[in-house]
Write an enzyme that holds these catalytic residues in place. Structure first.
Site, short mmCIF file in Angstrom:
data_model
loop_
_atom_site.label_atom_id
_atom_site.label_comp_id
_atom_site.label_asym_id
_atom_site.label_seq_id
_atom_site.Cartn_x
_atom_site.Cartn_y
_atom_site.Cartn_z
N GLU A 175 46.22 30.42 -19.93
CA GLU A 175 45.03 28.71 -19.24
C GLU A 175 45.10 28.93 -17.29
OE1 GLU A 175 45.71 25.34 -21.04
OE2 GLU A 175 43.53 25.16 -20.11
N LYS A 217 41.65 31.74 -20.30
CA LYS A 217 41.33 30.50 -20.31
C LYS A 217 40.51 29.95 -18.91
CE LYS A 217 41.33 26.25 -23.09
NZ LYS A 217 42.04 25.13 -23.76
#
Ligand code: 13P
Length: 329
Positions: A175, A217
């Protein structure tokens, strides 16, 4: 297909996505305080149980990302949280980074901590039943920022984390969050997201990380919080997918989106527009949500830490889950 690839792909089962419930103690305390809820350890456990204990969530959730402490806590059903989720077919995941600190060469930017004892912590989480993991890097847009140093240093740590997670038999969710805060335009957000992700994948390649079990992500391409510009879902979808198509290899297991900076309705409408456009442009990866704020906000506002409000709060959570799931098309 290896077990790891199959596990990563199963997080993208039709109509399902991920609840990010991995706020650190500090973030959870601040989140609860913003709803007037004073939080000690027991209130934080009740906060998790509000969501994990809601009946029927397995219809919409393929996975939940937990904070490491929650792995050892029990719900009101007396089961450990990861066991209770697994029993309903929801894969338990865990955030394994240890937060951020300023970069010495560029003190307004952040680098993520947590590599030192990562191998031991990954082994312990595997033993406790974790199937996937998450590492969050934070990229800030401000004038000339981000610097190449911030992008490269964070990418190197993401690659090192991914390699370790795969070696431990755990799916990595990478992420690199490009922050929404700032005066920047949506076009600038798009280009920073593209550059950030391209840097991550080029470093992953240098480290020979298997892309097939990697999940990305990402933030959406949104005009910055201080820009006073309200983007339409179609604008967000166009710019977000343009950035992803230019930077994400087709081999990845899939892409999930975070919800920061959007209201629950905006996060739902933006996801619907992205899903529609992804079909139109024949995007090569599965897509779904991995939301924290957009899934929790309405429930927290109703709950306010009170037992008698649990049914109404859970109903609001399920109603939002149903809407977000429908946005997947
Ligand atoms: P939000 O959906 O609230 O942005 O949170 C997702 C997340 O996991 C942030 O690290």
């Amino acid at each position: 297909m290896t077990d790891l690839v199959a596990a990563a792909r199963s997080l993208f089962s039709q109509g399902k996505g991920i609840l990010a419930a991995d706020e650190s103690v500090h973030s959870a305390t601040a989140r609860l305080a913003s709803y007037g809820i004073g939080a000690g350890a027991e209130m934080r456990r009740k906060y998790r149980d509000l969501f994990f204990g809601a009946e029927g969530i397995e219809q919409y959730l393929s996975g939940v990302i937990l904070f490491s402490d929650s792995f050892l806590e029990k719900g009101d059903d007396t089961k450990l949280f990861p066991e209770s989720l697994s029993a309903r077919g929801i894969l338990p995941g865990v955030k394994v980074d240890l937060g951020t600190e300023p970069i010495s060469e560029s003190p307004h930017e952040l680098i993520t901590q947590g590599l030192l004892d990562l191998t031991e912590r990954l082994a312990a989480h595997k033993e406790q039943g974790a199937v996937f993991t998450k590492w969050r890097a934070v990229i800030r847009i401000d004038g000339e920022l981000p610097t190449a140093t911030a992008l490269h240093e964070n990418a190197k740590r993401l690659a090192s984390y991914a390699k370790n997670a795969q070696a431990a038999g755990l799916v990595p969710i990478l992420e690199p969050e490009v922050l929404y805060e700032g005066k920047h335009s949506r076009a600038r957000a798009r280009s920073v997201i593209e550059e950030t992700i391209a840097t991550v994948f080029s470093v992953l390649e240098e480290h020979s990380v298997d892309r097939a079990s990697v999940i990305l992500k990402t933030s959406l391409a949104l005009s910055g919080s201080a820009s006073r510009k309200q983007d339409t879902p179609e604008e967000v979808a166009e710019d977000t997918l343009a950035a992803l198509l230019a930077s994400v290899p087709p081999q990845v297991a899939g892409i999930v989106f975070l919800s920061g900076g959007q209201t629950p309705d905006q996060a739902t409408d933006n996801l619907a527009a992205i899903t529609r456009r992804a079909k139109d442009v024949d995007a090569p990866w599965p897509l779904t949500f991995s939301y924290a704020r957009a899934l929790q906000e309405e429930a927290l506002a109703l709950w306010r830490g009170k037992e008698e409000n649990v049914p109404a709060a859970r109903a609001a959570f399920l109603s939002r889950l149903a809407k977000v799931s429908s946005a997947l098309g």
